[in-house]
Design a protein around this motif. Structure first.
Motif, PDB file in Angstrom:
ATOM      1  N   LEU A 105      33.666  73.852  54.023  1.00 31.89           N
ATOM      2  CA  LEU A 105      34.866  74.101  53.241  1.00 31.89           C
ATOM      3  C   LEU A 105      35.817  75.075  53.941  1.00 31.89           C
ATOM      4  O   LEU A 105      36.966  75.227  53.516  1.00 31.89           O
ATOM      5  CB  LEU A 105      34.495  74.643  51.856  1.00 31.89           C
ATOM      6  N   ASP A 108      39.583  72.186  57.028  1.00 31.02           N
ATOM      7  CA  ASP A 108      40.282  71.164  56.257  1.00 31.02           C
ATOM      8  C   ASP A 108      40.324  69.855  57.051  1.00 31.02           C
ATOM      9  O   ASP A 108      41.081  69.745  58.029  1.00 31.02           O
ATOM     10  CB  ASP A 108      41.702  71.633  55.929  1.00 31.02           C
ATOM     11  N   ARG A 110      41.697  67.245  56.428  1.00 32.54           N
ATOM     12  CA  ARG A 110      42.996  66.575  56.347  1.00 32.54           C
ATOM     13  C   ARG A 110      43.923  67.004  57.485  1.00 32.54           C
ATOM     14  O   ARG A 110      44.932  66.335  57.742  1.00 32.54           O
ATOM     15  CB  ARG A 110      43.634  66.871  54.987  1.00 32.54           C
ATOM     16  N   ASP A 222      29.975  68.078  43.269  1.00 35.61           N
ATOM     17  CA  ASP A 222      30.692  68.487  44.472  1.00 35.61           C
ATOM     18  C   ASP A 222      29.813  69.427  45.293  1.00 35.61           C
ATOM     19  O   ASP A 222      29.246  70.397  44.763  1.00 35.61           O
ATOM     20  CB  ASP A 222      32.000  69.193  44.116  1.00 35.61           C
ATOM     21  N   ASP A 277      33.271  66.067  48.619  1.00 35.36           N
ATOM     22  CA  ASP A 277      34.251  67.111  48.916  1.00 35.36           C
ATOM     23  C   ASP A 277      35.432  66.955  47.960  1.00 35.36           C
ATOM     24  O   ASP A 277      36.101  65.910  47.961  1.00 35.36           O
ATOM     25  CB  ASP A 277      34.719  66.981  50.372  1.00 35.36           C
ATOM     26  N   ARG A 279      38.315  67.870  48.021  1.00 30.77           N
ATOM     27  CA  ARG A 279      39.617  67.692  48.651  1.00 30.77           C
ATOM     28  C   ARG A 279      39.893  66.231  48.999  1.00 30.77           C
ATOM     29  O   ARG A 279      41.014  65.895  49.399  1.00 30.77           O
ATOM     30  CB  ARG A 279      39.703  68.564  49.899  1.00 30.77           C
ATOM     31  N   SER A 280      38.908  65.369  48.841  1.00 30.36           N
ATOM     32  CA  SER A 280      39.103  63.945  49.095  1.00 30.36           C
ATOM     33  C   SER A 280      39.645  63.283  47.836  1.00 30.36           C
ATOM     34  O   SER A 280      38.887  62.815  46.980  1.00 30.36           O
ATOM     35  CB  SER A 280      37.780  63.287  49.514  1.00 30.36           C
ATOM     36  N   ALA A 281      40.966  63.259  47.724  1.00 28.53           N
ATOM     37  CA  ALA A 281      41.598  62.698  46.529  1.00 28.53           C
ATOM     38  C   ALA A 281      41.414  61.194  46.446  1.00 28.53           C
ATOM     39  O   ALA A 281      41.429  60.612  45.354  1.00 28.53           O
ATOM     40  CB  ALA A 281      43.088  63.043  46.525  1.00 28.53           C
ATOM     41  N   TRP A 315      37.716  59.428  54.783  1.00 33.64           N
ATOM     42  CA  TRP A 315      37.752  59.888  53.403  1.00 33.64           C
ATOM     43  C   TRP A 315      38.457  58.879  52.499  1.00 33.64           C
ATOM     44  O   TRP A 315      38.619  59.106  51.314  1.00 33.64           O
ATOM     45  CB  TRP A 315      38.411  61.255  53.317  1.00 33.64           C
TER      46      TRP A 315
END
Length: 532
Positions: A105, A108, A110, A222, A277, A279-281, A315
């Motif tokens: 974490l 990032d 992304r 998560d 995770d 953050r994986s929309a 992702w």
């Protein structure tokens, strides 16, 4: 049968449940595994041996490994969760909280500049606990770090667990796809879940009778991490040019249906890691694939587990990418420094894949099909119970194939494909409601449920479980009140449970025992949080 009858006198316990300053409980396991005769799929009969080290079988094989030789044990002491106590008594269990401080974490995925760091953090998280012990999680007690678990009931059907390391047969390596092979070769793999994932696996298989499994509980927390290591059947004579697996970690395994008990060698080729995770929309998950890299120096003499170079990350499915060479892949990232024997081995239109995987699919695409149709439980069907194939069929149109590359959350079913369209078209598109249950990208849960609940393969270990340790009779598992009292760490003693040097702490007589609690309790003041 002597071993079988003596089992009811066995002392049971659960392994590796401790977290910092917290008592936790685990599913019961046997101190020593017990073997018995059974039928091929675990049904009553003979001709096969089953080994039980807890509620569920470790393996079923025509020829059992001799005593004293490598024998796989299922890591099935699934954590029950966080105890809820009132007045010093346990009144129930709550799920673990999501990981918020995990090493990955800090990076990032992304951001392209941080992807290699993210991949390295995941690799270290997995290997620091498992590599020193040759991926035998029961030996994890020596490190006192993360806890890892296998999925039960993958012991029958088409590709059951083999009895030496618990590997299951994967899609084979094909010389037509691999420039370093002159002949096809078998591929084999085994997956493990960290403590958060093990909790969910235990919730789905809350009862030792697999017909009572609850797929509706197959949603992960998560911070769940899943790792799968994949091996190639090793034959140097079929390798073209420099050997890319020359010093790769090697295991000896045997085919479950082979009556001779002969072993053959497999070598580490690929490692897949999936992490839940937040953050994986797009899907809720991030998938990472690594490949063995012979060009790297060993991390230490004789240790090549760390010789894994990332192929890339995914992702999402990039649903708008419909042709090769499309520059708009922005939910998949391929490392430009993949070892040359495995370079260019991507999935559909350049999506993330490994050398063992089908090039017509991708990591996330394949796992998005994880679901089961409970309406067909116990009917002896396989494909209809799953609801959809892992990959689109060759007869599917390009438009139909893109059904496999939608971005869906793990809480949403993939959909049902129908036979009269070659299993290409979706009914109830795109997301049916129960009795079709999504399994949050877990193909291992899907396979375990399809083999046991879909095909109706029984659990041959049911008859070996002492009645007082069944859920309906065990006061802890059914959440009746149990007095814990004070249990100072200095009142714990060690007892070996597996191999040289492996140990867990057992409660001394005079303190609340396994028979009273239905668990081992462990207190490790030095433990770190699960996510670290």
């Amino acid at each position: 049968m002597k071993e079988h009858q003596g089992l009811k006198k066995a002392v049971l316990g659960a392994t590796f449940c401790g977290v910092a300053l917290l008592w936790t409980g685990c599913r019961p396991t046997f101190d020593e595994p017990v073997r018995d005769t059974t039928g091929e799929g675990g049904e009553p009969g003979a001709g096969y041996t089953v080994q039980c080290s807890g509620w569920f079988p470790d393996w079923i094989a025509r020829s059992a490994p001799p005593e004293g030789e490598q024998s796989f044990q299922l890591a099935q002491g699934y954590p029950l969760g966080i105890p809820v106590a009132e007045g010093g008594e346990i009144t129930g269990w709550e799920p673990f909280e999501a990981t918020t401080s995990a090493s990955w974490l800090n990076h990032d995925f992304r951001q392209e500049a941080q992807r290699l760091d993210y991949l390295e953090a995941l690799k270290q998280y997995v290997l620091e606990d498992l590599a020193p012990y040759d991926f035998v999680p029961q030996n994890e007690a020596l490190s006192g770090k993360t806890h890892w678990y296998h999925v039960p009931m993958m012991t029958s059907g088409f590709f059951p667990r083999e009895p030496r390391h618990g590997l299951t047969e994967e899609r084979g390596l094909r010389a037509s796809e691999q420039s370093w092979l002159s002949a096809d070769a078998g591929a084999y793999g085994i997956g493990l879940y960290n403590k958060l994932g093990g909790y969910t696996v235990g919730q789905v298989f809350r009862h030792p009778d697999p017909m009572q499994a609850e797929p509706g509980k197959g949603q992960f927390i998560d911070g769940t991490v899943v790792v799968k290591v994949l091996f190639a059947e090793y034959d140097p004579s079929s390798i073209v040019g420099p050997d890319p697996l020359l010093h790769s970690p090697a295991w000896q395994i045997q085919a479950p249906d082979d009556s001779s008990g002969d072993t053959f060698e497999v070598r580490l080729l690929q490692m897949d890691v999936a992490v839940k995770d937040p953050r994986s929309a797009e899907t809720g998950w991030v998938f990472a694939t690594y490949v063995y890299d012979e060009s790297l120096p060993a991390a230490s003499p004789g240790d090549r587990w760390y010789n894994l170079t990332p192929i890339g990350l995914a992702w999402g499915n990039d649903p708008d990418v419909t042709s090769n060479g499309d520059p708009d892949l922005d939910e998949n990232w391929i490392n430009p420094s993949v070892p040359s024997p495995f370079a260019g081995m991507t999935g559909k239109h350049g999506r993330l894949n490994g050398p063992v995987d089908n090039p017509e699919s991708s990591c996330i695409s394949c796992h998005s099909t994880a679901q089961v149709n409970e309406e067909l439980a116990g009917t002896g069907v396989f494909m209809p119970y799953k609801g959809a194939g892992f990959i689109p069929g060759s007869s599917c149109s390009e438009q139909e194939k893109m059904n496999w590359f939608r971005n869906i959350q793990g809480s949403e079913p993939f959909g049902i494909t129908t036979q009269n369209t070659g299993f290409c078209g979706l009914t109830n598109p795109p997301r049916p409601t129960p009795p079709v249950y999504p399994l949050d990208y877990s193909l291992q849960l899907q396979l375990a449920l399809a083999l046991s609940k879909g095909l109706g393969h029984p659990n041959p270990c049911l008859g070996t479980i002492p009645s007082e340790h069944l859920p309906e009779n065990n006061r802890l598992l059914i959440q009746r009140q149990v007095t814990l009292g004070a249990m100072p760490a200095n009142q714990l003693e060690k007892r070996s449970t597996r191999g040289k040097g492996s140990s867990v702490r057992r409660l001394e007589s005079g303190l609340p025992s396994w028979e009273q609690l239905g668990m081992y309790a462990e207190l490790k003041k030095g433990d770190k949080e699960e996510g670290r």
